[in-house]
Motif scaffolding. Structure first.
Motif, mmCIF file in Angstrom:
data_model
loop_
_atom_site.group_PDB
_atom_site.id
_atom_site.type_symbol
_atom_site.label_atom_id
_atom_site.label_comp_id
_atom_site.label_asym_id
_atom_site.label_seq_id
_atom_site.Cartn_x
_atom_site.Cartn_y
_atom_site.Cartn_z
ATOM 1 N N GLY A 1 4.007 3.320 -7.005
ATOM 2 C CA GLY A 1 4.760 3.117 -5.759
ATOM 3 C C GLY A 1 4.797 4.329 -4.843
ATOM 4 O O GLY A 1 5.525 4.345 -3.853
ATOM 5 N N GLY B 1 2.520 5.491 -2.823
ATOM 6 C CA GLY B 1 1.881 5.278 -1.520
ATOM 7 C C GLY B 1 0.371 5.510 -1.562
ATOM 8 O O GLY B 1 -0.275 5.592 -0.515
ATOM 9 N N LYS B 2 -0.202 5.584 -2.759
ATOM 10 C CA LYS B 2 -1.639 5.869 -2.899
ATOM 11 C C LYS B 2 -2.486 4.715 -2.353
ATOM 12 O O LYS B 2 -3.363 4.929 -1.514
ATOM 13 C CB LYS B 2 -2.008 6.103 -4.379
ATOM 14 C CG LYS B 2 -1.225 7.207 -5.042
ATOM 15 C CD LYS B 2 -1.654 7.393 -6.476
ATOM 16 C CE LYS B 2 -1.302 6.214 -7.383
ATOM 17 N NZ LYS B 2 0.139 5.956 -7.519
ATOM 18 N N SER B 3 -2.216 3.501 -2.828
ATOM 19 C CA SER B 3 -3.013 2.361 -2.364
ATOM 20 C C SER B 3 -2.797 2.131 -0.878
ATOM 21 O O SER B 3 -3.727 1.752 -0.161
ATOM 22 C CB SER B 3 -2.651 1.098 -3.150
ATOM 23 O OG SER B 3 -2.996 1.254 -4.496
ATOM 24 N N THR B 4 -1.586 2.367 -0.407
ATOM 25 C CA THR B 4 -1.310 2.238 1.025
ATOM 26 C C THR B 4 -2.206 3.201 1.802
ATOM 27 O O THR B 4 -2.804 2.829 2.819
ATOM 28 C CB THR B 4 0.182 2.532 1.304
ATOM 29 O OG1 THR B 4 0.970 1.611 0.549
ATOM 30 C CG2 THR B 4 0.502 2.414 2.770
ATOM 31 N N HIS C 1 -4.647 7.189 -12.381
ATOM 32 C CA HIS C 1 -3.535 7.585 -13.243
ATOM 33 C C HIS C 1 -4.077 8.328 -14.450
ATOM 34 O O HIS C 1 -3.350 8.653 -15.373
ATOM 35 C CB HIS C 1 -2.725 6.363 -13.688
ATOM 36 C CG HIS C 1 -1.830 5.848 -12.606
ATOM 37 N ND1 HIS C 1 -0.750 6.552 -12.152
ATOM 38 C CD2 HIS C 1 -1.876 4.724 -11.849
ATOM 39 C CE1 HIS C 1 -0.164 5.872 -11.181
ATOM 40 N NE2 HIS C 1 -0.839 4.765 -10.975
HETATM 41 N N1 LIG Z 1 2.511 -5.560 1.371
HETATM 42 C C1 LIG Z 1 3.603 -4.878 1.069
HETATM 43 N N2 LIG Z 1 4.819 -5.278 1.513
HETATM 44 C C2 LIG Z 1 5.937 -4.583 1.222
HETATM 45 N N3 LIG Z 1 5.978 -3.459 0.480
HETATM 46 C C3 LIG Z 1 4.806 -3.013 0.000
HETATM 47 C C4 LIG Z 1 3.555 -3.687 0.253
HETATM 48 N N4 LIG Z 1 2.573 -2.994 -0.368
HETATM 49 C C5 LIG Z 1 3.161 -1.946 -0.972
HETATM 50 N N5 LIG Z 1 4.490 -1.941 -0.757
HETATM 51 C C6 LIG Z 1 5.464 -0.927 -1.212
HETATM 52 O O1 LIG Z 1 5.061 0.335 -0.701
HETATM 53 C C7 LIG Z 1 5.237 1.371 -1.661
HETATM 54 C C8 LIG Z 1 3.920 2.070 -1.941
HETATM 55 O O2 LIG Z 1 3.032 1.156 -2.582
HETATM 56 P P1 LIG Z 1 1.543 1.527 -2.992
HETATM 57 O O3 LIG Z 1 0.872 0.275 -3.439
HETATM 58 O O4 LIG Z 1 0.905 2.299 -1.897
HETATM 59 O O5 LIG Z 1 1.792 2.483 -4.254
HETATM 60 P P2 LIG Z 1 0.762 3.185 -5.252
HETATM 61 O O6 LIG Z 1 0.965 4.652 -5.125
HETATM 62 O O7 LIG Z 1 -0.605 2.652 -5.038
HETATM 63 O O8 LIG Z 1 1.329 2.734 -6.689
HETATM 64 P P3 LIG Z 1 0.574 2.300 -8.050
HETATM 65 O O9 LIG Z 1 0.351 3.567 -8.799
HETATM 66 O O10 LIG Z 1 1.588 1.438 -8.727
HETATM 67 O O11 LIG Z 1 -0.674 1.579 -7.689
HETATM 68 C C9 LIG Z 1 5.857 0.691 -2.871
HETATM 69 O O12 LIG Z 1 7.260 0.846 -2.802
HETATM 70 C C10 LIG Z 1 5.458 -0.757 -2.716
HETATM 71 O O13 LIG Z 1 6.409 -1.613 -3.320
#
Ligand SMILES: Nc1ncnc2c1ncn2[C@@H]1O[C@H](COP(=O)(O)OP(=O)(O)OP(=O)(O)O)[C@@H](O)[C@H]1O
Ligand SMILES: [Mg+2]
Length: 333
Positions: free
Chosen positions: A60, A62-65, A215
């Motif tokens: 969570g 923000g990496k995938s974002t 990870h």
């Molecule tokens: N489409 C969406 N709508 C609402 N919230 C979202 C959406 N996509 C991601 N989030 C939220 O944004 C935040 C960042 O999510 P993200 O997927 O970027 O995390 P991450 O670093 O990739 O995590 P992970 O290691 O679990 O893959 C999280 O709180 C997630 O719940």
């Protein structure tokens, strides 16, 4: 100019917040409650051509974002982003031709097609000349061991097999920039090694700029010259692995081999510091975990000198895995 530039990159998601129960469901139909998730809050970085950068952070973070913004799948709420001078979301088509992307969690290949058909279709979409397609497919098959699975439907592949196909697919058009979101997820050790060889080879031959999230800290150690650490949408660290270890890796281990079995209570007495982490992994081996900002290996040895029968000593740095765990657990402010 840098290959990738992000300035104050921000992404807020607007989602509906569901109420509980049947009555809640009815209320949701009438009046949705909206909430904002602040996935990225002003992240800035610049990445040079040919760099391989690892993006790490807890679930969570923000990496995938970040990857979705970099690939143009999402549009930023605020901030600036450019990849080889192109705006990912404003110039999506042009951008698609210059990047490759793999999401380890899902595939970009058509579920019902055989792998080879899916690859051919992609090659046509990207207008890859047939001769180039043949050469690349041959190289990819060799390194990634695709031959045995080329004629299977994508949906029948295991996670590790599918990700290998996805990686081949992402590079069919020879893009100068590659984004990998958890490329080694679900892979066994041997396949992981192949995958990393492939990424290294791609980088060496084509000078590809690569950003990957993971990870698995060994991905970082083996592939990345630099890492970005994000947590709760903020960039906490940007630098080399050495600097990362230097900034965060405060724990070191002193390993002392003795001529007799270790008596931990006595050792504790001799060392006289309650903050040290003592253990005896072998009968005659004492390990002392210490904060390198609080004392030195030399000082610790001086306390044992002449009182314990020391045969050999060594020191070990904190490994990156341990550091990352401590950061995720909130060990550091
Ligand atoms: N489409 C969406 N709508 C609402 N919230 C979202 C959406 N996509 C991601 N989030 C939220 O944004 C935040 C960042 O999510 P993200 O997927 O970027 O995390 P991450 O670093 O990739 O995590 P992970 O290691 O679990 O893959 C999280 O709180 C997630 O719940
Ligand atoms: Mg993710």
């Amino acid at each position: 100019m840098a290959a990738i530039v992000a300035r104050e990159l921000t992404k807020h998601y607007r989602t509906s917040r569901r109420r509980e129960g049947v009555w809640g469901g009815v209320l949701d139909l009438v009046a949705r409650r909206r909430e904002t998730v602040k996935a990225l809050s002003g992240v800035s970085f610049a990445i040079e051509r040919g760099e391989t950068v690892g993006l790490i952070g807890p679930n969570g973070a923000g990496k995938s974002t970040t990857i979705k913004l970099l690939t143009g799948i999402l549009r930023p709420t605020a901030g600036e982003l450019s990849v080889l001078g192109v705006s990912p979301w404003r110039q999506r088509r042009r951008h698609a031709m210059q990047i490759g992307v793999v999401f380890g969690q899902r595939t970009q290949l058509w579920w019902d097609l055989a792998v080879i058909e899916a690859l051919k279709l992609l090659a046509r979409i990207y207008r890859v000349p047939p001769a180039d397609f043949e050469t690349r497919l041959k190289t990819f098959s060799e390194i990634l061991d695709l031959e045995p699975i080329l004629h299977r439907p994508v949906r029948k592949l295991s996670l590790g097999q599918r990700t290998r196909c996805d990686l081949a697919a992402s590079l069919l058009h020879n893009p100068p920039v590659l984004f990998l979101d958890e490329p080694t997820i679900g892979m066994d050790a041997a396949v992981k090694a192949r995958m990393r060889d492939f990424i290294r080879a791609t980088r060496e031959i084509n000078g590809t700029t690569i950003i990957l999230t993971t990870h698995d800290t060994s991905d970082i150690e083996e592939l990345c010259g630099r890492l970005l650490l994000i947590d709760r949408g903020l960039l906490l660290f940007d630098g080399t692995l050495e600097r990362f270890k230097d900034s965060y890796g405060r724990w070191r281990t002193l390993i002392v081999d003795l001529a007799e079995p270790v008596d931990l209570d006595r050792m504790r007495q001799l060392l006289g510091d309650p903050d040290l982490k003592l253990s005896a992994p072998l009968e005659r081996r004492l390990t002392i975990g210490f904060d390198r900002r609080a004392c030195t290996a030399h000082e610790l040895l001086a306390r044992l000198e002449g009182k314990a029968p020391i045969r050999d000593v060594a020191t070990a740095e904190a490994d990156i895995e341990a550091i990352v765990r401590e950061i995720y657990e909130g060990f550091y402010p």
